[in-house]
Design an enzyme around this catalytic site. Structure first.
Site, PDB file in Angstrom:
ATOM      1  N   ARG A 147       0.838  -1.206   0.000  1.00 23.55           N
ATOM      2  CA  ARG A 147       0.000   0.000   0.000  1.00 23.55           C
ATOM      3  C   ARG A 147       0.875   1.260   0.000  1.00 23.55           C
ATOM      4  O   ARG A 147       0.550   2.244  -0.670  1.00 23.55           O
ATOM      5  CB  ARG A 147      -0.949  -0.017   1.203  1.00 23.55           C
ATOM      6  N   LYS A 185      -2.620   6.452   1.560  1.00 22.80           N
ATOM      7  CA  LYS A 185      -2.381   6.940   2.923  1.00 22.80           C
ATOM      8  C   LYS A 185      -1.437   8.133   2.858  1.00 22.80           C
ATOM      9  O   LYS A 185      -0.235   8.026   3.131  1.00 22.80           O
ATOM     10  CB  LYS A 185      -1.810   5.799   3.775  1.00 22.80           C
ATOM     11  N   GLU A 204     -16.037   6.321   5.202  1.00 21.11           N
ATOM     12  CA  GLU A 204     -15.287   5.801   6.343  1.00 21.11           C
ATOM     13  C   GLU A 204     -15.147   6.898   7.387  1.00 21.11           C
ATOM     14  O   GLU A 204     -15.783   7.954   7.275  1.00 21.11           O
ATOM     15  CB  GLU A 204     -13.936   5.252   5.902  1.00 21.11           C
TER      16      GLU A 204
HETATM   17  N1  PLP Z   1      -9.040   4.288   6.911  1.00 20.74           N
HETATM   18  C1  PLP Z   1      -8.203   5.272   7.223  1.00 20.74           C
HETATM   19  C2  PLP Z   1      -8.534   6.635   6.753  1.00 20.74           C
HETATM   20  C3  PLP Z   1      -7.048   4.998   7.971  1.00 20.74           C
HETATM   21  O1  PLP Z   1      -6.215   5.977   8.301  1.00 20.74           O
HETATM   22  C4  PLP Z   1      -6.800   3.696   8.405  1.00 20.74           C
HETATM   23  C5  PLP Z   1      -5.599   3.384   9.162  1.00 20.74           C
HETATM   24  O2  PLP Z   1      -4.635   2.875   8.692  1.00 20.74           O
HETATM   25  C6  PLP Z   1      -7.705   2.692   8.055  1.00 20.74           C
HETATM   26  C7  PLP Z   1      -8.810   3.016   7.315  1.00 20.74           C
HETATM   27  C8  PLP Z   1      -7.473   1.293   8.472  1.00 20.74           C
HETATM   28  O3  PLP Z   1      -6.508   0.672   7.686  1.00 20.74           O
HETATM   29  P1  PLP Z   1      -5.643  -0.517   8.228  1.00 20.74           P
HETATM   30  O4  PLP Z   1      -6.596  -1.569   8.668  1.00 20.74           O
HETATM   31  O5  PLP Z   1      -4.848  -0.955   7.067  1.00 20.74           O
HETATM   32  O6  PLP Z   1      -4.834   0.009   9.342  1.00 20.74           O
HETATM   33  C1  COI Z   2      -3.673   3.265  11.685  1.00 22.31           C
HETATM   34  O1  COI Z   2      -4.677   2.665  12.062  1.00 22.31           O
HETATM   35  O2  COI Z   2      -2.564   2.738  11.620  1.00 22.31           O
HETATM   36  C2  COI Z   2      -3.744   4.643  11.265  1.00 22.31           C
HETATM   37  O3  COI Z   2      -2.846   5.093  10.619  1.00 22.31           O
HETATM   38  C3  COI Z   2      -4.878   5.456  11.651  1.00 22.31           C
HETATM   39  C4  COI Z   2      -4.453   6.722  12.292  1.00 22.31           C
HETATM   40  C5  COI Z   2      -5.653   7.562  12.382  1.00 22.31           C
HETATM   41  C6  COI Z   2      -3.836   6.494  13.626  1.00 22.31           C
END
Ligand code: PLP
Ligand code: COI
Length: 340
Positions: A81, A183, A219
């Site tokens: 990612r 991200k 989200e």
């Molecule tokens: N959505 C957003 C906007 C995020 O910042 C995060 C955090 O990483 C997620 C979703 C969840 O993603 P992940 O499960 O890969 O941490």
């Molecule tokens: C994560 O879940 O790793 C994120 O980057 C989310 C952030 C808002 C702390």
């Protein structure tokens, strides 16, 4: 020897750990990279990251398992990612194998800061990269830096497994063909006003709707949604402008393979929410945080699961996912990377 921290009372904050990893991109290539104790960055006042927010990041965790191993959860997906995030912002992607090597090195070097099994805390890893050379006309920087640091953390939302209250935001998080699916720091900068305002008004998070029609659920500022129907189906919103959460993708797999549930990944209308039984926020930081109430401009949607504890299916998902992460349950092939 384990660091002397009160693991059980950690919140989601920054605690400096001894080692971080740094690699620089200069003259068209990434250098060999190394661990360093230096937590400071010195760069030009005109660096691309400072002027035009050219930065992307990731978030993943290291865990101590029930049998005392130290592991990370699907770091290959974070590597992938981040590669895609970098490409979207015209940055030289950091090689995926190198990303994994950086994760392994930083966790091993800071192993005293990996919270013990059963403490409720984990070691959060924050890989990121940014344009470090001067840019004044709007264009990508020439030089970049990749860094990865570690910080022990507790629950993202105070109260841990207690259901939270969120509100529908009047602001948008990402444009339909913008950067919501990567991200990038800029997605979070634009959410700061909305989150401060939400907190000031007594809400834990914002629910963003699709910016084009404001009829579909997207989200929150830092997590994907997962809904459970009254007949125990899992429904997760599909949209090109939300971050493809690794936790959400893993939970969908867990729901099907471990719990025998049906999973639907599809656009979810906001008007459907009143018919769902459970709602949760899922992400690395959030794990699965149950949502008890959604506030929409004077109207409240109260999820039948209530405000006292996690709903039944959310709890099963939570227990199974954390069981896999902490080595209590057998993981699907390739999900767990042990740090030696
Ligand atoms: N959505 C957003 C906007 C995020 O910042 C995060 C955090 O990483 C997620 C979703 C969840 O993603 P992940 O499960 O890969 O941490
Ligand atoms: C994560 O879940 O790793 C994120 O980057 C989310 C952030 C808002 C702390």
């Amino acid at each position: 020897m384990s660091a002397n921290l009160d693991w059980g009372s950690l919140g989601f904050g920054y605690i400096k750990t001894p080692y971080r990893y740094v690699s620089n991109f200069k003259d068209g290539k990434w250098d060999d990279g190394c661990l360093t104790e230096d937590d400071k960055i010195v760069m030009s006042e005109c660096a691309g990251v400072l002027q035009y927010a050219q930065t992307v990041f990731e978030g993943l965790k290291a865990y101590t398992t029930v049998d005392g191993r130290i592991v990370t959860f699907r770091p290959d997906l974070n590597a992938e990612r981040m590669f895609e995030s970098a490409e979207r912002l015209e940055m030289p992607p950091f090689p995926k194998e190198r990303f994994l090597e950086a994760v392994d090195k930083v966790v091993a070097a800071n192993k005293d800061y990996v919270p013990p099994y059963g403490s409720g805390a984990t070691l959060y890893l924050r890989p990121y990269m940014f344009g470090s050379s001067e840019v004044i006309g709007v264009k990508p920087a020439k030089d970049y830096q990749f860094r990865l640091f570690a910080t022990p953390v507790g629950p993202y939302f105070k109260g841990g497994a207690k259901p939270i209250t969120i509100r529908v935001s009047d602001y948008d998080r990402a444009a339909p063909k913008g950067t919501g699916h990567i991200k990038a720091g800029l997605n979070y900068a634009m959410s700061l006003h909305a989150i401060v305002d939400a907190h000031e008004n007594g809400f834990d998070e914002n629910m963003y709707l699709d910016p084009a029609t404001r009829t579909y659920v997207e989200e929150t500022g830092g997590a994907n949604f997962i809904f459970v129907t009254k007949d125990k189906k899992i429904v997760t919103p599909k949209s090109d402008s939300i971050l493809p959460s690794i936790t959400r993708r893993s939970l969908c797999c867990v729901a099907e393979k471990y719990l025998g549930l049906t999973v639907e990944h599809r656009p979810v209308k906001f008007s459907e929410i009143k018919d769902f039984a459970e709602c949760g926020l899922c992400g690395t930081a959030a794990v699965i945080s149950p949502v008890g109430k959604i506030y929409d401009h004077g109207k409240e949607i109260c999820l039948p699961a209530g405000m006292d504890k996690m709903g039944e299916v959310t709890k099963q998902l939570y227990d199974t996912l954390t069981g896999i992460q902490m080595g209590r349950l057998e993981a699907p092939e390739g999900w767990i990377r042990e740090i030696k």
